[in-house]
Motif scaffolding. Structure first.
Motif, PDB file in Angstrom:
ATOM      1  N   MET A   1       0.797  -1.226   0.000  1.00 67.66           N
ATOM      2  CA  MET A   1       0.000   0.000   0.000  1.00 67.66           C
ATOM      3  C   MET A   1       0.833   1.281   0.000  1.00 67.66           C
ATOM      4  N   ASN A   2       1.884   1.365   0.811  1.00 72.74           N
ATOM      5  CA  ASN A   2       2.726   2.557   0.834  1.00 72.74           C
ATOM      6  C   ASN A   2       4.082   2.213   1.433  1.00 72.74           C
ATOM      7  N   GLY A   3       4.956   3.204   1.496  1.00 73.29           N
ATOM      8  CA  GLY A   3       6.290   2.971   2.018  1.00 73.29           C
ATOM      9  C   GLY A   3       6.455   3.306   3.477  1.00 73.29           C
ATOM     10  N   ARG A   4       5.358   3.561   4.181  1.00 77.43           N
ATOM     11  CA  ARG A   4       5.450   3.950   5.585  1.00 77.43           C
ATOM     12  C   ARG A   4       5.533   2.753   6.520  1.00 77.43           C
ATOM     13  N   ASN A   5       5.270   1.571   5.981  1.00 74.54           N
ATOM     14  CA  ASN A   5       5.365   0.369   6.810  1.00 74.54           C
ATOM     15  C   ASN A   5       6.503  -0.529   6.343  1.00 74.54           C
ATOM     16  N   GLU A   6       7.073  -1.272   7.276  1.00 74.71           N
ATOM     17  CA  GLU A   6       8.107  -2.252   6.948  1.00 74.71           C
ATOM     18  C   GLU A   6       7.489  -3.518   6.385  1.00 74.71           C
TER      19      GLU A   6
ATOM     20  N   ASN B   1       4.258  -1.647  16.183  1.00 71.11           N
ATOM     21  CA  ASN B   1       3.269  -2.573  15.638  1.00 71.11           C
ATOM     22  C   ASN B   1       1.864  -2.160  16.024  1.00 71.11           C
ATOM     23  N   VAL B   2       1.004  -1.976  15.033  1.00 69.05           N
ATOM     24  CA  VAL B   2      -0.412  -1.722  15.271  1.00 69.05           C
ATOM     25  C   VAL B   2      -1.178  -2.986  14.896  1.00 69.05           C
ATOM     26  N   CYS B   3      -1.978  -3.495  15.828  1.00 69.77           N
ATOM     27  CA  CYS B   3      -2.651  -4.779  15.657  1.00 69.77           C
ATOM     28  C   CYS B   3      -4.169  -4.593  15.647  1.00 69.77           C
ATOM     29  N   PHE B   4      -4.833  -5.465  14.882  1.00 64.03           N
ATOM     30  CA  PHE B   4      -6.292  -5.406  14.792  1.00 64.03           C
ATOM     31  C   PHE B   4      -6.800  -6.786  14.403  1.00 64.03           C
TER      32      PHE B   4
ATOM     33  N   ARG C   1       7.468   2.007   9.996  1.00 65.49           N
ATOM     34  CA  ARG C   1       8.889   2.374  10.022  1.00 65.49           C
ATOM     35  C   ARG C   1       9.191   3.333  11.173  1.00 65.49           C
ATOM     36  N   GLU C   2       8.247   4.209  11.491  1.00 69.04           N
ATOM     37  CA  GLU C   2       8.458   5.208  12.536  1.00 69.04           C
ATOM     38  C   GLU C   2       7.460   5.001  13.671  1.00 69.04           C
ATOM     39  N   HIS C   3       7.972   5.003  14.900  1.00 63.99           N
ATOM     40  CA  HIS C   3       7.111   4.748  16.047  1.00 63.99           C
ATOM     41  C   HIS C   3       6.042   5.821  16.213  1.00 63.99           C
ATOM     42  N   LYS C   4       6.333   7.055  15.807  1.00 62.10           N
ATOM     43  CA  LYS C   4       5.345   8.121  15.974  1.00 62.10           C
ATOM     44  C   LYS C   4       4.139   7.917  15.062  1.00 62.10           C
ATOM     45  N   VAL C   5       4.363   7.320  13.892  1.00 59.79           N
ATOM     46  CA  VAL C   5       3.243   7.017  13.005  1.00 59.79           C
ATOM     47  C   VAL C   5       2.404   5.893  13.602  1.00 59.79           C
ATOM     48  N   ALA C   6       3.064   4.861  14.122  1.00 59.71           N
ATOM     49  CA  ALA C   6       2.344   3.765  14.771  1.00 59.71           C
ATOM     50  C   ALA C   6       1.508   4.286  15.936  1.00 59.71           C
ATOM     51  N   TYR C   7       2.084   5.187  16.708  1.00 65.03           N
ATOM     52  CA  TYR C   7       1.361   5.746  17.853  1.00 65.03           C
ATOM     53  C   TYR C   7       0.086   6.443  17.402  1.00 65.03           C
ATOM     54  N   SER C   8       0.182   7.234  16.342  1.00 61.33           N
ATOM     55  CA  SER C   8      -1.002   7.969  15.884  1.00 61.33           C
ATOM     56  C   SER C   8      -2.058   7.038  15.300  1.00 61.33           C
TER      57      SER C   8
ATOM     58  N   ALA D   1      -8.021  -1.100  17.668  1.00 62.60           N
ATOM     59  CA  ALA D   1      -6.603  -1.376  17.404  1.00 62.60           C
ATOM     60  C   ALA D   1      -5.799  -1.276  18.699  1.00 62.60           C
ATOM     61  N   THR D   2      -4.661  -1.961  18.723  1.00 65.12           N
ATOM     62  CA  THR D   2      -3.758  -1.908  19.870  1.00 65.12           C
ATOM     63  C   THR D   2      -2.344  -1.639  19.385  1.00 65.12           C
ATOM     64  N   LEU D   3      -1.531  -1.079  20.283  1.00 64.32           N
ATOM     65  CA  LEU D   3      -0.139  -0.775  19.973  1.00 64.32           C
ATOM     66  C   LEU D   3       0.751  -1.782  20.685  1.00 64.32           C
ATOM     67  N   GLU D   4       1.640  -2.406  19.925  1.00 65.74           N
ATOM     68  CA  GLU D   4       2.527  -3.436  20.460  1.00 65.74           C
ATOM     69  C   GLU D   4       3.951  -3.116  20.033  1.00 65.74           C
TER      70      GLU D   4
END
Length: 268
Positions: free
Chosen positions: A121-126, A247-250, A226-233, A240-243
């Motif tokens: 989908m995009n380059g913001r995730n690993e 890592n954002v999980c759903f 890739r960036e923790h601040k994006v995952a946080y937002s 969803a949960t933050l791990e």
């Protein structure tokens, strides 16, 4: 039978660099825009030769304004631009009666070595995992087809993705036009690719009923940003949960709820 076709560009024959995918770099992009169009046209012609009455073409790359509609058969209708609905690259599938889904120009999943342009989908995730499997756009969109009960009969793109597709849908017809090697690809001759796609789509439409998508009963997704601040937002999406900070999980039993999650969390 009517056919739904979703077209991307990073699995187009010979493509190997991001500049070749972007309208902002026309010297690189214009050739592959034409090749993408030729491959879509070939798939349409193959489907029509197999008895399809109409084809809905979804331009599904970047601006969704890549394919030259004048090159397509008159039986084809095309969606350009983005509606903003959760079906995304499959927009329109829920608006008609379709006997088969075809994919052209598709590419391997984020973190795969099978394509130098691999991403999800995009380059913001690993990477993205779905039920423990690295999720490609093909896998996501195949499950969307399965959700609506439409067989996924054909795929063209890189060899890594084609190999995966056959493990999911054993009777799918695939045309691997590229093979990734690090930052390079080894590809078919572009005219040979067009011929193979036309012939493959013809076989696929005739065999579509044997290509139903096996739908899991439950879905667990993990998006590694890739960036923790994006995952946080992004983890503020309901449910969803933050791990591990990145890592954002759903999870859900309903595929449409998964699409809604991806639409708001995975999109740019």
């Amino acid at each position: 039978m009517n056919v739904f076709l979703s077209a991307d560009i990073e699995g187009t024959c010979g493509i190997t660099d991001w500049a070749e995918t972007e309208r902002s770099t026309p010297y690189d992009y214009n050739y592959f825009k034409k090749q993408m169009t030729f491959e879509v046209k070939a798939a349409c012609e193959g489907a029509l030769a197999a008895g399809a009455e109409g084809i809905f073409v979804r331009d599904a790359h970047d601006s969704a304004r890549n394919i030259d509609p004048a090159q397509l058969p008159q039986e084809a209708r095309m969606m350009r631009g983005w509606t903003g609905d959760p079906l995304s690259m499959m927009s329109g599938l829920d608006q008609g009666e379709y006997g088969a889904v075809l994919f052209t120009g598709y590419h391997a999943w984020a973190a795969s070595g099978g394509n130098p342009l691999s991403h999800t989908m995009n380059g913001r995730n690993e990477y993205v995992t779905l039920n423990g499997v690295r999720m490609s756009e093909f896998l996501m969109n195949a499950y969307t087809a399965g959700y609506y009960g439409v067989p996924v009969a054909f795929l063209s793109g890189d060899r890594a993705l084609c190999d995966f597709a056959r493990t999911l849908i054993p009777n799918i017809v695939t045309v691997p036009v590229n093979e990734g090697r690090g930052g390079a690809v080894v590809s078919m001759h572009p005219e040979a690719a067009v011929k193979a796609i036309k012939e493959g789509a013809k076989r696929a439409v005739k065999n579509a009923k044997s290509c139903l998508v096996p739908m899991p009963d439950h879905f667990d997704a993990v998006i590694r940003f890739r960036e923790h601040k994006v995952a946080y937002s992004k983890h503020f999406y309901p449910g969803a949960t933050l791990e591990d900070e990145k890592n954002v999980c759903f999870s859900s039993d309903d595929w449409y709820e998964m699409l809604r999650f991806f639409h708001f969390v995975l999109s740019d």
